[in-house]
Write a protein that holds these residues in place. Structure first.
Motif, PDB file in Angstrom:
ATOM      1  N   THR A  14       0.750  -0.918   0.197  1.00 55.04           N
ATOM      2  CA  THR A  14       0.009  -0.111  -0.039  1.00 55.04           C
ATOM      3  C   THR A  14       0.957   1.329  -0.020  1.00 55.04           C
ATOM      4  O   THR A  14       1.762   1.563   0.820  1.00 55.04           O
ATOM      5  CB  THR A  14      -1.015   0.048   1.323  1.00 55.04           C
ATOM      6  OG1 THR A  14      -1.842  -1.190   1.421  1.00 55.04           O
ATOM      7  CG2 THR A  14      -2.021   1.386   1.181  1.00 55.04           C
ATOM      8  N   VAL A  15       0.642   2.123  -1.071  1.00 52.23           N
ATOM      9  CA  VAL A  15       1.429   3.251  -0.992  1.00 52.23           C
ATOM     10  C   VAL A  15       0.541   4.556  -1.079  1.00 52.23           C
ATOM     11  O   VAL A  15      -0.384   4.784  -1.653  1.00 52.23           O
ATOM     12  CB  VAL A  15       2.190   3.356  -2.516  1.00 52.23           C
ATOM     13  CG1 VAL A  15       3.027   4.590  -2.526  1.00 52.23           C
ATOM     14  CG2 VAL A  15       3.081   1.965  -2.592  1.00 52.23           C
ATOM     15  N   ALA A  16       0.556   5.429  -0.136  1.00 49.13           N
ATOM     16  CA  ALA A  16      -0.044   6.523   0.091  1.00 49.13           C
ATOM     17  C   ALA A  16       0.377   7.728  -0.425  1.00 49.13           C
ATOM     18  O   ALA A  16       1.691   7.971  -0.557  1.00 49.13           O
ATOM     19  CB  ALA A  16      -0.372   6.886   1.501  1.00 49.13           C
ATOM     20  N   SER A  51      -8.292   4.901  -5.156  1.00 47.34           N
ATOM     21  CA  SER A  51      -7.152   3.933  -5.053  1.00 47.34           C
ATOM     22  C   SER A  51      -6.936   3.556  -6.334  1.00 47.34           C
ATOM     23  O   SER A  51      -7.884   3.199  -7.354  1.00 47.34           O
ATOM     24  CB  SER A  51      -7.189   3.069  -3.930  1.00 47.34           C
ATOM     25  OG  SER A  51      -8.377   2.397  -4.257  1.00 47.34           O
ATOM     26  N   GLY A  91      -2.564   5.059   9.166  1.00 53.43           N
ATOM     27  CA  GLY A  91      -2.852   3.808   9.184  1.00 53.43           C
ATOM     28  C   GLY A  91      -3.652   3.245  10.046  1.00 53.43           C
ATOM     29  O   GLY A  91      -3.847   2.049  10.899  1.00 53.43           O
ATOM     30  N   PRO A  99      -0.365   2.358   5.159  1.00 54.91           N
ATOM     31  CA  PRO A  99       0.708   2.719   4.181  1.00 54.91           C
ATOM     32  C   PRO A  99       2.015   2.137   4.228  1.00 54.91           C
ATOM     33  O   PRO A  99       2.757   2.151   5.493  1.00 54.91           O
ATOM     34  CB  PRO A  99       0.474   4.054   3.762  1.00 54.91           C
ATOM     35  CG  PRO A  99       0.089   4.437   5.063  1.00 54.91           C
ATOM     36  CD  PRO A  99      -0.753   3.704   5.627  1.00 54.91           C
ATOM     37  N   ILE A 102       4.924   6.208   1.830  1.00 55.67           N
ATOM     38  CA  ILE A 102       4.151   7.487   1.539  1.00 55.67           C
ATOM     39  C   ILE A 102       4.957   8.230   0.523  1.00 55.67           C
ATOM     40  O   ILE A 102       6.188   8.616   0.692  1.00 55.67           O
ATOM     41  CB  ILE A 102       4.015   8.049   2.935  1.00 55.67           C
ATOM     42  CG1 ILE A 102       3.340   7.189   3.879  1.00 55.67           C
ATOM     43  CG2 ILE A 102       3.337   9.569   2.679  1.00 55.67           C
ATOM     44  CD1 ILE A 102       3.305   7.895   5.241  1.00 55.67           C
ATOM     45  N   ARG A 126       6.946   6.029   8.343  1.00 57.81           N
ATOM     46  CA  ARG A 126       7.044   5.027   7.482  1.00 57.81           C
ATOM     47  C   ARG A 126       8.153   5.485   6.208  1.00 57.81           C
ATOM     48  O   ARG A 126       8.534   6.511   6.321  1.00 57.81           O
ATOM     49  CB  ARG A 126       5.531   5.198   6.554  1.00 57.81           C
ATOM     50  CG  ARG A 126       4.456   4.925   7.588  1.00 57.81           C
ATOM     51  CD  ARG A 126       4.211   3.147   7.639  1.00 57.81           C
ATOM     52  NE  ARG A 126       2.929   3.284   8.204  1.00 57.81           N
ATOM     53  CZ  ARG A 126       3.040   2.556   9.695  1.00 57.81           C
ATOM     54  NH1 ARG A 126       4.135   2.215  10.074  1.00 57.81           N
ATOM     55  NH2 ARG A 126       1.946   2.354  10.239  1.00 57.81           N
ATOM     56  N   SER A 181      10.342   0.275  -0.657  1.00 55.01           N
ATOM     57  CA  SER A 181       9.129  -0.671  -0.069  1.00 55.01           C
ATOM     58  C   SER A 181      10.042  -1.909   0.228  1.00 55.01           C
ATOM     59  O   SER A 181       9.740  -2.825   1.023  1.00 55.01           O
ATOM     60  CB  SER A 181       8.379  -1.101  -1.079  1.00 55.01           C
ATOM     61  OG  SER A 181       8.600  -1.850  -2.196  1.00 55.01           O
TER      62      SER A 181
END
Length: 804
Positions: A14-16, A51, A91, A99, A102, A126, A181
């Motif tokens: 998950t990437v915000a 998303s 989160g 996430p 970020i 993060r 990541s």
């Protein structure tokens, strides 16, 4: 310290993506995800959640889910809706994955401001990637940014140069996301004074459950009585409030205010970093500055805005109309196709009038929505929207609205549904809710047919000063009524319901940009899909309920009565033809063989006519060459006129049956039951029933009145027969039995009711969708209906007293 992710291990990362408003975040989001997007809302709030997925060749087994966080200048928040963006980054939303990475998008021309938000984001713990967007505009302004040095100053956070509008740097940004990541590394960062850090540590020590991030503790400390503090105390020992207040007291003694304790270190650090990494060339006037000398000119600016708005709303009306007619015709064709393939009965009526009619009543708005959002997307992406809001803000500010309310309210003159959806451009929630709740008061196009037929039928045509006439003045007054009431309601809501101590209007004027087709089309596509999916399902259900109320109870005795009448008409017509057929056949047999082909052509033309006048014209155009042709032509005309009369009689019986069944329906019973209330507006049960039936869509009143008066449902505002029927309508019972129902006072009360009432199911559902709860939809419906009743009551009694 790297915070543990709250999501479970999976192959989805998950990437915000976050950033300041107008930093180009959505453009980058669209460039990465394309059409692979999902639109929804965060649980329990109005904030839209968008998303989309993407993949990287280097990580073939991984799917990256990019989450578009609403634009914000800070993680500070004072309402649950404002706090949702921060909670998504933390989160901390139940059911939503935290996430793993970020992406913080920073406008390269506004580096200091972007760094302020970045510093807050880095405290979440993060892995972070900085997308330095609009680097081309920075160069044009003479700003040269050393991104390597910037990354070093940020403790090794990757910094990627991006030009989102040209998709430049997008692949590098995606690669950087994949790298961080995989590394899952982020330094512990502390930006504040020692006393501030100690106050944060004290709160963290008391609420150390292993899940809260340092950024959340910062919000608990600085957002006094904010949602972060309330959520923290609700889930921890309430006595921790003493720890929080003690820390705040120390900081107030040291810095004067809490705001100074938070903002000073961050802004000073941002300014220091900017000084280190940015080399400013010779200052020169940018293209945006040159354009603004025209766009924001005190005289030229408003004129230009008026021209753009005129173009936009003319387009919404004129460009959409052919497509809307096409959609209407398509659903009409589909309804006729279904009706032709099924026997008469409730199932056929449900499919044709309920489901197909209900879905069609929603889809028909789609062309207007697409065109409106196409313009809005172009205006937003080009950077003109904040300038337009700036130009009209003074006109709106005093009554609780702002410049950004202008486009939604103007859009509502065409249709409230796209107008309400256009409020998404308003960031301030309270301002947005006020705009949503008053936009339906604008006189939309669906009100016009009601005004047209009432004014034409009951408002006398009188001329004043040689150029003004009474009918035009009444129509103008009805349009002005909606505007005046909207202003008064906005002012009341601002003073009593949506009070705010914050600045009413602070707006950034971003640089002008050329909108990218992909970004514009994706935005329009998402809005159109969202409207169809969310509004379509609910409004279709409401329409089916309305259909059931107007269809049931189906009186078998009424149906049987009219079936007998139809059978008698068929028998009578057959008898008439039986008398006419022998002499006609005898006359045809007497025709000369060489003339039979021409006579057959005459007969064919005759049978194609549908009225007495057309049939007579065809007969007059035929020149008989003999007495036999004369006799045959006259008999053929006579037979065809009998067929036309027969068809008209059958249609009349069908309309009478439809009217009788409607007058026997639950809706009619409701109209009769409510007549004692609405009689104070001058309405009998038929008007009351027609108004009740028009709550899902106000234009339905014309067709309903046509059915009640046995004219069928195909009449429109230009129907002379409906006007004649209404003029001759009388009270059927009670003390006014035999008196005329309609008068100028009654017509005015009906029009005022329609001007103020929220009679549109699609609008109510859209309010619920855009405001985030039925409470706002119900409140809007309730206050508008109350205003409509009071307004109609005052209007009827005032004009009756004046002798109208």
């Amino acid at each position: 310290m790297l915070q543990p992710a709250r999501s479970t291990a999976s192959r989805t990362t998950t990437v915000a993506i976050c950033g300041n408003p107008n930093c180009g975040k959505t453009t980058i989001f669209n460039a990465i995800t394309g059409l692979r997007q999902r639109v929804g809302n965060y649980p329990g709030v109005t904030v839209e959640k968008v998303s989309g997925d993407f993949r990287l060749d280097r990580f073939p087994d991984k799917t990256f889910c990019l989450l578009d966080i609403p634009g914000s200048y800070s993680l500070a928040a004072f309402s649950p809706d404002e706090y949702i963006a921060a909670r998504a980054l933390f989160g901390a939303i139940d059911g939503e994955p935290a996430p793993d990475v970020i992406v913080c998008v920073i406008d390269a021309t506004q580096l200091e401001r972007g760094l302020y938000l970045l510093f807050q984001v880095m405290q979440i713990g993060r892995p972070v990637v900085v997308a330095l967007n609009m680097i081309d505009l920075a160069l044009r302004k003479g700003l040269v940014i050393d991104t390597k040095k910037l990354s070093t100053q940020l403790g090794g956070v990757p910094v990627v140069n991006v030009i989102g509008s040209r998709r430049e740097g997008i692949d590098d940004l995606k690669a950087a996301i994949g790298e961080v990541s995989a590394a899952q590394h982020q330094n512990d960062v502390r930006f504040y004074d020692r006393d501030v850090e100690q106050a944060i540590d004290d709160i963290a020590a008391g609420g150390n459950d292993g899940y809260c991030t340092r950024a959340e503790y910062v919000r608990v400390l600085f957002d006094v009585d904010g949602p972060a503090e309330k959520a923290f105390l609700a889930n921890h020992d309430p006595n921790l409030v003493r720890t929080i207040e003690a820390g705040r007291a120390r900081l107030r003694d040291r810095f004067g205010t809490l705001s100074a304790a938070e903002t000073a270190p961050l802004t000073q650090r941002a300014a220091a970093i900017r000084g280190e990494v940015v080399k400013a060339g010779k200052a020169r006037k940018s293209r945006s500055d040159r354009i603004d000398t025209i766009v924001l000119h005190p005289v030229v600016g408003p004129v230009l805005l008026l021209l753009i708005m005129t173009l936009m709303f003319q387009s919404v009306f004129s460009w959409a109309e052919p497509v809307m007619n096409l959609v209407d015709g398509m659903f009409g064709w589909l309804a006729n196709l279904v009706a032709g393939s099924m026997d008469d009965g409730p199932l056929r009526s449900l499919l044709t009038d309920g489901i197909i009619g209900g879905v069609g009543s929603v889809v028909i708005f789609l062309p207007q929505i697409v065109i409106l959002f196409l313009f809005i997307s172009l205006i937003e992406d080009s950077g003109y929207m904040p300038r337009a809001a700036f130009l009209v803000d003074r006109l709106f500010g005093w009554c609780g609205l702002s410049g950004k309310s202008f486009i939604p309210m103007l859009s509502s003159f065409a249709c409230a549904v796209p107008g309400i959806m256009a409020t998404r451009t308003i960031e301030d929630r309270k301002l947005r809710l006020i705009t949503i709740m008053v936009s339906p008061l604008m006189a939309c196009s669906a009100r016009l047919p009601v005004y047209a037929i009432m004014i034409a039928a009951f408002i006398p045509h009188r001329t004043y000063a040689g150029i003004l006439n009474s009918q035009g003045l009444v129509l103008t007054s009805l349009y002005l009524l909606g505007i005046v009431v909207a202003v008064l309601v906005s002012f009341t809501l601002k003073k009593l319901v949506f009070r705010s101590d914050r600045s009413s209007f602070v707006m950034e004027l971003p640089s002008y940009k050329v909108p990218t087709p992909d970004s514009v089309l994706i935005r329009v596509y998402n809005r159109a899909r969202s409207f169809l999916v969310r509004a379509g399902t609910v409004i279709a259900a409401i329409t089916i309920i309305v259909w059931a109320l107007s269809y049931y109870p189906r009186s078998s005795s009424i149906v049987a009565q009219y079936e007998v009448a139809q059978a008698a008409a068929e028998t009578s017509h057959a008898d008439e033809l039986a008398l006419l057929e022998p002499p006609l056949q005898e006359a045809l047999a007497a025709l000369e063989p060489v003339r039979r082909a021409e006579f057959a052509a005459f007969m064919s033309s005759l049978t194609e006519t549908a009225s007495d006048a057309d049939a007579a014209r065809v007969r007059a155009a035929f020149d008989p060459r003999s007495d036999a042709e004369q006799r045959a032509a006259d008999l053929a005309l006579q037979r065809h006129l009998l067929s036309i009369a027969h068809e008209l009689r059958l249609s009349e019986l069908e309309r009478e049956m439809a009217g009788a069944l409607l007058r026997h329906s639950y809706f009619a019973r409701a109209g009769k039951a409510l007549e004692p209330i609405f009689v104070h507006l001058g309405w009998d049960w038929k008007i009351t029933m027609a108004v009740l039936a028009s709550f899902p869509a106000r234009e339905v009143i014309i067709a309903t009145l046509g059915t009640i008066y046995n004219l069928g449902g195909d009449v429109d505002e230009s129907s002379g027969s409906l006007v004649d029927k209404m003029r001759r309508a009388t009270w059927e019972d009670g003390p006014r039995t035999g008196e005329r129902v309609f008068s100028p006072a009654v017509a005015l009360s009906v029009m005022v009711f329609f001007a103020l009432c929220c009679q549109c199911g699609a609008t109510v559902v859209t309010i619920r969708q855009e405001a985030g709860g039925w409470i706002y939809a119900v409140a809007t419906f309730a206050y508008m209906t109350t205003l409509a009743f009071v307004g109609a009551f005052v209007t009827y009694n005032l004009f009756t007293w004046l002798g109208y």
